[in-house]
Design a protein around this motif. Structure first.
Motif, mmCIF file in Angstrom:
data_model
loop_
_atom_site.group_PDB
_atom_site.id
_atom_site.type_symbol
_atom_site.label_atom_id
_atom_site.label_comp_id
_atom_site.label_asym_id
_atom_site.label_seq_id
_atom_site.Cartn_x
_atom_site.Cartn_y
_atom_site.Cartn_z
ATOM 1 N N PRO A 139 -12.354 -0.172 -0.537
ATOM 2 C CA PRO A 139 -11.884 -1.710 -0.514
ATOM 3 C C PRO A 139 -10.958 -1.794 -1.872
ATOM 4 O O PRO A 139 -10.270 -2.433 -2.024
ATOM 5 N N GLN A 140 -11.432 -0.936 -2.800
ATOM 6 C CA GLN A 140 -10.771 -1.111 -4.311
ATOM 7 C C GLN A 140 -9.347 -0.400 -3.973
ATOM 8 O O GLN A 140 -8.474 -0.808 -4.542
ATOM 9 N N GLU A 141 -9.083 0.568 -3.191
ATOM 10 C CA GLU A 141 -7.771 0.948 -2.974
ATOM 11 C C GLU A 141 -6.717 0.117 -2.289
ATOM 12 O O GLU A 141 -5.863 -0.320 -2.354
ATOM 13 N N ILE A 142 -7.391 -0.676 -1.316
ATOM 14 C CA ILE A 142 -6.898 -1.769 -0.575
ATOM 15 C C ILE A 142 -6.438 -2.815 -1.523
ATOM 16 O O ILE A 142 -5.123 -3.400 -1.396
ATOM 17 N N CYS A 143 -7.208 -3.251 -2.343
ATOM 18 C CA CYS A 143 -7.024 -4.314 -3.255
ATOM 19 C C CYS A 143 -5.745 -4.040 -4.300
ATOM 20 O O CYS A 143 -5.018 -4.793 -4.786
ATOM 21 N N SER A 144 -5.894 -2.756 -4.753
ATOM 22 C CA SER A 144 -4.935 -2.134 -5.828
ATOM 23 C C SER A 144 -3.563 -2.045 -4.894
ATOM 24 O O SER A 144 -2.471 -2.414 -5.608
ATOM 25 N N ALA A 145 -3.549 -1.726 -3.572
ATOM 26 C CA ALA A 145 -2.220 -1.566 -3.050
ATOM 27 C C ALA A 145 -1.520 -3.046 -2.814
ATOM 28 O O ALA A 145 -0.417 -3.209 -3.085
ATOM 29 N N ILE A 146 -2.506 -4.023 -2.526
ATOM 30 C CA ILE A 146 -1.898 -5.251 -2.533
ATOM 31 C C ILE A 146 -1.408 -5.931 -3.675
ATOM 32 O O ILE A 146 -0.309 -6.687 -3.762
ATOM 33 N N SER A 147 -2.130 -5.714 -4.904
ATOM 34 C CA SER A 147 -1.688 -6.006 -6.088
ATOM 35 C C SER A 147 -0.710 -5.351 -6.532
ATOM 36 O O SER A 147 0.445 -6.035 -7.055
ATOM 37 N N LYS A 177 -2.933 -9.886 4.835
ATOM 38 C CA LYS A 177 -3.794 -9.386 5.681
ATOM 39 C C LYS A 177 -3.940 -7.998 5.939
ATOM 40 O O LYS A 177 -2.846 -7.068 5.590
ATOM 41 N N ALA A 178 -5.336 -6.945 5.852
ATOM 42 C CA ALA A 178 -5.560 -5.750 5.813
ATOM 43 C C ALA A 178 -6.205 -5.305 6.915
ATOM 44 O O ALA A 178 -7.449 -6.114 7.319
ATOM 45 N N GLY A 179 -6.285 -4.228 7.491
ATOM 46 C CA GLY A 179 -7.159 -3.506 8.451
ATOM 47 C C GLY A 179 -7.229 -2.101 8.077
ATOM 48 O O GLY A 179 -6.431 -1.587 7.532
ATOM 49 N N VAL A 180 -8.130 -1.491 8.702
ATOM 50 C CA VAL A 180 -8.601 -0.073 8.440
ATOM 51 C C VAL A 180 -8.669 0.584 9.766
ATOM 52 O O VAL A 180 -9.248 0.056 10.539
ATOM 53 N N SER A 181 -8.008 1.770 9.883
ATOM 54 C CA SER A 181 -8.191 2.712 10.940
ATOM 55 C C SER A 181 -8.643 4.006 10.659
ATOM 56 O O SER A 181 -8.079 4.481 9.674
ATOM 57 N N CYS A 239 0.915 -7.918 6.854
ATOM 58 C CA CYS A 239 -0.108 -7.109 7.654
ATOM 59 C C CYS A 239 0.032 -5.557 7.091
ATOM 60 O O CYS A 239 0.914 -4.983 7.276
ATOM 61 N N LEU A 240 -1.075 -5.172 6.304
ATOM 62 C CA LEU A 240 -1.049 -3.981 5.688
ATOM 63 C C LEU A 240 -2.200 -2.946 6.641
ATOM 64 O O LEU A 240 -3.332 -3.405 6.595
ATOM 65 N N THR A 241 -1.952 -1.929 7.320
ATOM 66 C CA THR A 241 -2.868 -1.267 8.163
ATOM 67 C C THR A 241 -2.980 0.315 7.490
ATOM 68 O O THR A 241 -2.271 0.979 7.287
ATOM 69 N N MET A 268 -1.102 19.663 17.735
ATOM 70 C CA MET A 268 -1.095 18.624 17.190
ATOM 71 C C MET A 268 -1.955 18.445 16.128
ATOM 72 O O MET A 268 -2.887 19.169 15.845
ATOM 73 N N GLN A 269 -1.435 17.995 14.752
ATOM 74 C CA GLN A 269 -2.021 18.260 13.315
ATOM 75 C C GLN A 269 -1.825 16.713 12.689
ATOM 76 O O GLN A 269 -0.937 16.041 13.008
ATOM 77 N N PRO A 270 -2.952 16.433 12.008
ATOM 78 C CA PRO A 270 -2.899 15.259 11.309
ATOM 79 C C PRO A 270 -1.765 15.144 10.197
ATOM 80 O O PRO A 270 -1.680 16.356 9.600
ATOM 81 N N SER A 271 -1.196 14.186 10.143
ATOM 82 C CA SER A 271 -0.065 14.102 9.219
ATOM 83 C C SER A 271 -0.620 14.054 7.888
ATOM 84 O O SER A 271 0.153 14.933 7.031
ATOM 85 N N THR A 272 -1.385 13.029 7.353
ATOM 86 C CA THR A 272 -1.977 13.117 6.213
ATOM 87 C C THR A 272 -3.220 12.622 6.011
ATOM 88 O O THR A 272 -3.911 12.211 7.114
ATOM 89 N N SER A 273 -4.034 12.591 5.120
ATOM 90 C CA SER A 273 -5.604 12.398 5.133
ATOM 91 C C SER A 273 -5.490 10.655 4.939
ATOM 92 O O SER A 273 -6.375 10.179 5.257
ATOM 93 N N LYS A 274 -4.504 10.052 4.174
ATOM 94 C CA LYS A 274 -4.426 8.735 4.073
ATOM 95 C C LYS A 274 -3.047 8.070 4.124
ATOM 96 O O LYS A 274 -2.152 8.912 3.819
ATOM 97 N N ASP A 275 -2.796 6.991 4.818
ATOM 98 C CA ASP A 275 -1.582 6.239 4.894
ATOM 99 C C ASP A 275 -1.663 4.910 5.180
ATOM 100 O O ASP A 275 -2.672 4.497 5.426
ATOM 101 N N VAL A 276 -0.640 4.281 4.932
ATOM 102 C CA VAL A 276 -0.645 2.672 5.188
ATOM 103 C C VAL A 276 0.874 2.470 5.837
ATOM 104 O O VAL A 276 1.961 3.001 5.767
ATOM 105 N N SER A 277 0.680 1.308 6.753
ATOM 106 C CA SER A 277 2.016 0.899 7.283
ATOM 107 C C SER A 277 1.827 -0.557 6.945
ATOM 108 O O SER A 277 0.793 -1.263 7.072
ATOM 109 N N MET A 278 3.099 -1.355 7.097
ATOM 110 C CA MET A 278 3.363 -2.709 6.923
ATOM 111 C C MET A 278 4.086 -3.500 7.880
ATOM 112 O O MET A 278 5.217 -2.632 8.362
ATOM 113 N N VAL A 279 3.689 -4.438 8.308
ATOM 114 C CA VAL A 279 4.223 -5.237 9.346
ATOM 115 C C VAL A 279 4.317 -6.589 8.964
ATOM 116 O O VAL A 279 3.601 -7.369 8.159
#
Length: 85
Positions: A24-32, A53-57, A10-12, A69-80
């Motif tokens: 969606p293109q970035e999600i497909c690219s990451a999985i590929s 499986k992919a999820g977006v938050s 699972c990629l979040t 409190m500051q946002p860490s990055t504008s985008k990131d991904v976690s894998m379980v």
């Protein structure tokens, strides 16, 4: 990833709700990319056809700084992942 077979993966994806959204293109690219880089070591069990499986938050991860409190990055991904090893 070398021991056993994968049951599921699972990629979040996280992105800020004001600005940098994950497409969606970035999600497909990451999985590929993950499938290509791990082609020899990444294999799934035959009896459970889940694969990826992919999820977006839209809530950023935050870190504590002197300014608060500051946002860490504008985008990131976690894998379980779950394997038979």
């Amino acid at each position: 990833l070398n021991d056993g077979k994968m049951l599921t993966n699972c990629l979040t994806f996280r992105s800020s709700s004001h600005g940098c959204l994950v497409s969606p293109q970035e999600i497909c690219s990451a999985i590929s990319t993950l499938k290509l880089k791990c082609a020899k070591t990444l294999s799934f069990v035959d009896w459970c056809p889940t694969g990826f499986k992919a999820g977006v938050s839209f809530q950023n991860l935050y870190h504590s700084s002197e300014e608060g409190m500051q946002p860490s990055t504008s985008k990131d991904v976690s894998m379980v992942a779950n394997s038979t090893a």
